[in-house]
Scaffold this motif. Structure first.
Motif: not given
Length: 260
Positions: A200-229
Motif C-alpha cells: 500500500l506504500r506510495s509517495e505523497p501527492k501533496l499540493r503547495p496549497i496543502d502545505h501553505e494552509q498550515h501556519p507551520a508551513g507544511r503538512v505533518g509527518d508521522p515522526m512529528d507525532i512520534a517525537h511528542i510521544c
C-alpha cells in the motif's frame, strides 16, 4: 545518540504496523525501548517487525484486536512473558467511517466506537495492572483534532476521539495514586503514505496549497507525532505532565478562515 531516556522500557504500541503507530514504534526502539507492535494486520505487523529487527532494534509483533478483550489480555500476557512487564502503552489503533448519518448502520457506528474508544479502555485496564507492578508507567492516547472540529459525515470517529480525550483525564486521576501518567496527543493532517505496508506504500501527492494552509508551513509527518510521544514517555523530561491533550497540527485549529 538517543534524545529520549527510554532505555529498557517496555512499550506497547497498538496499530504499530503502519502509519503513525509505526513511526512511534520505530522512534521508541531507536531510543532504547523494547517495543511490542500490537497490530491486527498480520502482514503489516510482520513486515514492520522484520524491517526494524534488521536494524538491530528490539521489536516484536503480537497480533491483537484491541476491540476484543481476550485478544488484549493475551497480548499483554505475551508481552510480560517476553519482556517482564509493561512501562508504556500507546493507544494508537483506530478505524474511520465516512458515511451519511442516514446511511450508516448502527453496527458501523458501534464498531468504530468499539475500536477507537472501548479498545483504549481495555488496553489501559490490562496494561495498567502490569505498570503497577513496576511502580508506575505512562499511557499515551492518540486522539485527533477531529475531537475538536469536524468534516461532514465523520460522527463516530469524532465522537470516539472526543471520548478518548475525556477518558484521558479520567484515567489520569484514577491511576495517579499508582504513579501512572495518562496523556493525549491530537494529530492534525499527518501524511502516512510512506509509512504503510509495502503493498500500500506510495509517495505523497501533496499540493503547495496543502502545505501553505498550515501556519507551520507544511503538512505533518508521522515522526512529528512520534517525537511528542517519545518526549511524553520520558519520565525525566515529562514527569510533571498528566491528564492533558497536546494538539500537534501545524497550527490549523487556531487559524481563523474566512471566505474571500
Amino acid at each position: 545518540m538517543p534524545c529520549y531516556n527510554l532505555k529498557n522500557k517496555v512499550a506497547i504500541v497498538t496499530g504499530g504496523g503502519q502509519g503513525i503507530g509505526a513511526a512511534i514504534a520505530q522512534l521508541f526502539a531507536e531510543n532504547g525501548a523494547k517495543v511490542v507492535l500490537a497490530e491486527i494486520d498480520e502482514e503489516a505487523g510482520l513486515e514492520r517487525e522484520a524491517m526494524l529487527r534488521e536494524r538491530g532494534l528490539d521489536v516484536t509483533f503480537i497480533k491483537t484486536d484491541v476491540a476484543d478483550e481476550e485478544s488484549v489480555k493475551n497480548m499483554v500476557k505475551k508481552t510480560v512473558e517476553l519482556y517482564g512487564g509493561v512501562d508504556i502503552l500507546v493507544n494508537n489503533a483506530a478505524i474511520m467511517s465516512v458515511k451519511s448519518i442516514f446511511e450508516r448502520t448502527l453496527e458501523e457506528w458501534e464498531r468504530v466506537i468499539r475500536v477507537n474508544l472501548t479498545g483504549p479502555y481495555i488496553c489501559s485496564r490490562y496494561a495498567a495492572e502490569e505498570m503497577i507492578k513496576r511502580g508506575g508507567g505512562v499511557i499515551i492516547n492518540i486522539a485527533s483534532t477531529r475531537a475538536l472540529m469536524s468534516e461532514p459525515d465523520t460522527e463516530p470517529y469524532s465522537a470516539s476521539k472526543g471520548g478518548l480525550l475525556a477518558l484521558t483525564h479520567s484515567l489520569a486521576i484514577s491511576l495517579a495514586k499508582y504513579r501512572i501518567r495518562v496523556v493525549a496527543v491530537s494529530p492534525g493532517w499527518i501524511e502516512t503514505s510512506r509509512w504503510k505496508k509495502s503493498k500500500l506504500r506510495s509517495e505523497p501527492k501533496l499540493r503547495p496549497i496543502d502545505h501553505e494552509q498550515h501556519p507551520a508551513g507544511r503538512v505533518g509527518d508521522p515522526m512529528d507525532i512520534a517525537h511528542i510521544c517519545a518526549f511524553l514517555a520520558d519520565n525525566e523530561k515529562a514527569g510533571f505532565i498528566t491528564g492533558v491533550n497536546f494538539v500537534v497540527d501545524g497550527g490549523m485549529t487556531v487559524k481563523m478562515i474566512y471566505a474571500d
